[in-house]
Motif scaffolding. Structure first.
Motif, PDB file in Angstrom:
ATOM      1  N   ASP A 129       0.283  -0.951  -0.094  1.00 31.36           N
ATOM      2  CA  ASP A 129      -0.148   0.193  -0.025  1.00 31.36           C
ATOM      3  C   ASP A 129       0.653   1.235   0.162  1.00 31.36           C
ATOM      4  OD1 ASP A 129      -2.611  -1.461  -0.093  1.00 31.36           O
ATOM      5  OD2 ASP A 129      -2.988  -1.451   1.763  1.00 31.36           O
ATOM      6  N   ILE A 133       0.839   4.141  -3.000  1.00 32.74           N
ATOM      7  CA  ILE A 133       0.333   5.090  -2.588  1.00 32.74           C
ATOM      8  C   ILE A 133       1.777   6.574  -2.805  1.00 32.74           C
ATOM      9  CG2 ILE A 133       0.128   7.064  -0.507  1.00 32.74           C
ATOM     10  CD1 ILE A 133      -1.171   4.376   0.615  1.00 32.74           C
ATOM     11  N   ASP A 136       0.742   6.890  -6.695  1.00 29.19           N
ATOM     12  CA  ASP A 136       0.115   7.963  -6.912  1.00 29.19           C
ATOM     13  C   ASP A 136       0.315   9.169  -6.406  1.00 29.19           C
ATOM     14  OD1 ASP A 136      -1.628   5.895  -7.930  1.00 29.19           O
ATOM     15  OD2 ASP A 136      -3.012   5.213  -6.477  1.00 29.19           O
ATOM     16  N   LEU A 172      -2.412  11.665   0.187  1.00 33.61           N
ATOM     17  CA  LEU A 172      -1.951  10.674  -0.163  1.00 33.61           C
ATOM     18  C   LEU A 172      -0.371  10.312   0.919  1.00 33.61           C
ATOM     19  CD1 LEU A 172      -2.398  10.716  -3.882  1.00 33.61           C
ATOM     20  CD2 LEU A 172      -3.155   8.489  -2.526  1.00 33.61           C
ATOM     21  N   LYS A 177      -5.244   5.718   1.032  1.00 35.34           N
ATOM     22  CA  LYS A 177      -5.517   5.226  -0.277  1.00 35.34           C
ATOM     23  C   LYS A 177      -6.317   6.421  -0.893  1.00 35.34           C
ATOM     24  CE  LYS A 177      -6.045   1.114   0.603  1.00 35.34           C
ATOM     25  NZ  LYS A 177      -6.004   1.011   1.962  1.00 35.34           N
ATOM     26  N   THR A 199      -4.599   2.791  -6.263  1.00 36.23           N
ATOM     27  CA  THR A 199      -4.821   2.676  -4.664  1.00 36.23           C
ATOM     28  C   THR A 199      -6.382   3.689  -4.818  1.00 36.23           C
ATOM     29  OG1 THR A 199      -4.367   5.125  -4.304  1.00 36.23           O
ATOM     30  CG2 THR A 199      -2.377   3.643  -3.302  1.00 36.23           C
ATOM     31  N   GLU A 231     -11.847  -2.343   3.878  1.00 35.47           N
ATOM     32  CA  GLU A 231     -12.359  -2.096   2.796  1.00 35.47           C
ATOM     33  C   GLU A 231     -13.212  -2.504   1.637  1.00 35.47           C
ATOM     34  OE1 GLU A 231      -9.024  -2.649   0.895  1.00 35.47           O
ATOM     35  OE2 GLU A 231      -7.202  -1.900   2.393  1.00 35.47           O
TER      36      GLU A 231
END
Length: 366
Positions: A129, A133, A136, A172, A177, A199, A231
């Motif tokens: 993750d 992240i 991104d 972020l 995410k 994400t 999630e």
């Protein structure tokens, strides 16, 4: 449209073994990192007994089930976002898929080293993750720079986008995410798609366990379950090595062995169903001239003209109406003509929302 699922995880978690089991594509498997450099791709049929039932009823020359394309993406490591382990290249491969199957190692094997030492699936998820992240964040910051420049000369046109990007960057940077941000508005969702944010992609958690831990997977899997539930993501528990072995067995023997270890479905069935669920897909069917039976995946909530467009773009442009009957009703009556004679066949217009299992005949103007 073929559902495309990227198989993602740290090195040596069983991604390529799982890929081979699902597709029988023969990807290289080894007990060391970065066996997979270029992504392996394999298209396989989505198991659906309704296709076989329709084929038995119609006796067609051609049967085409729905398909799913699996993409085996090389293992990511800490620092992937800045190029560690060829990470930039691998992250680029993920951006193209519809959904991500995040494979988590939940088995111990002294012959297969873990890239971070001991087996800890939640830590592995956190590592992945963080890399996604940070990747991104780099994309968003580049887009922000361009948008700020454009907003100087045209603030009215770019003001809303600039504000959205700044909010996204802050999230972020805080380690969040992009999925929750993208779900908070249609404009944000469209921007997330345009940026191919990693994400923001739908995901399925895959717990790769030892055969002796089937069917539930044991305490390590329960840790992943808690992450997945937070999630609202589906989780599939499987043994990739067992699935790879059973893929070479006769189907009836493989099914019997799965039943012995408490598995109701194959890994392919479970993962395809989870992929459909997370992407909100359903399946409708067409029978063409009594010679072709085909399954078509489509987004839940799609209207009849969109479904027609899956078959051929000209059908959507010239859509007039759809003749529709449910799968179970059609099989019960025995034929399309019988369904028509018994008044079960319905005529639906442009506003009709296609349902899972609908068998459709589209009328259109060329």
């Amino acid at each position: 449209m073929a559902l495309q699922i990227g198989i993602v995880g740290l090195p040596n978690v069983g991604k390529s073994t799982l890929f081979n089991a699902l597709t029988q594509a023969g990807a290289t498997v080894a007990a060391y990192p970065f066996t997979t450099i270029e992504p392996n791709r394999g298209v396989t049929m989505v198991p659906d007994p309704r296709v076989a039932a329709l084929a038995e009823m119609v006796g067609p020359e051609q049967v085409t089930p729905a398909t799913v394309e699996f993409v085996d993406i090389a293992g990511l490591v800490r620092g992937a976002h800045c190029g560690e382990g060829l990470g930039n290249q691998f992250l680029g491969h993920i951006r193209a898929v519809d959904a991500v199957a995040l494979v988590c190692r939940c088995f111990a094997d002294p012959n297969i080293t873990h890239v971070d030492g001991m087996v800890d699936p939640v830590r592995d998820i956190q590592v992945l993750d963080l890399e996604l992240i940070l990747a991104d964040l780099e994309v968003v910051e580049r887009k922000l720079e361009k948008t700020r420049s454009a907003a100087k000369s045209n603030p009215r046109e770019y003001g809303a986008e600039l504000k959205a990007l700044e909010e996204l960057r802050a999230r972020l940077q805080a380690g969040e995410k992009a999925a929750a941000w993208a779900a908070s508005g249609s404009a944000k969702a469209a921007l997330a798609r345009a940026l191919s944010l990693l994400t923001a992609k739908k995901r399925v958690y895959v717990a790769n366990v030892g055969e002796d831990a089937l069917p539930d997977g044991g305490p390590l899997v329960q840790e992943i379950v808690r992450v997945a539930e937070s999630e609202d993501a589906p989780i599939v528990v499987l043994c990739a090595q067992l699935e790879a072995d059973l893929s070479e067995w006769p189907s009836d023997e493989a099914a019997a062995y799965r039943a012995e270890v408490g598995l109701m479905h194959s890994g392919l069935e479970s993962l395809a169903q989870a992929g459909y669920m997370t992407l909100g897909l359903i399946t409708f069917f067409t029978i063409t001239g009594g010679q072709k039976v085909r399954a078509w995946p489509i987004r839940r909530g799609a209207k009849a003209p969109q479904a027609a467009g899956q078959v051929h773009s000209q059908m959507e442009r010239g859509f007039i109406r759809a003749e529709v009957v449910g799968f179970e009703q059609l099989v019960e009556t025995g034929s399309w003509q019988a369904a028509r004679e018994q008044g079960i066949l319905r005529t639906e217009g442009r506003d009709y929302e296609v349902q899972d299992g609908d068998v459709c005949l589209f009328r259109f103007s060329p």
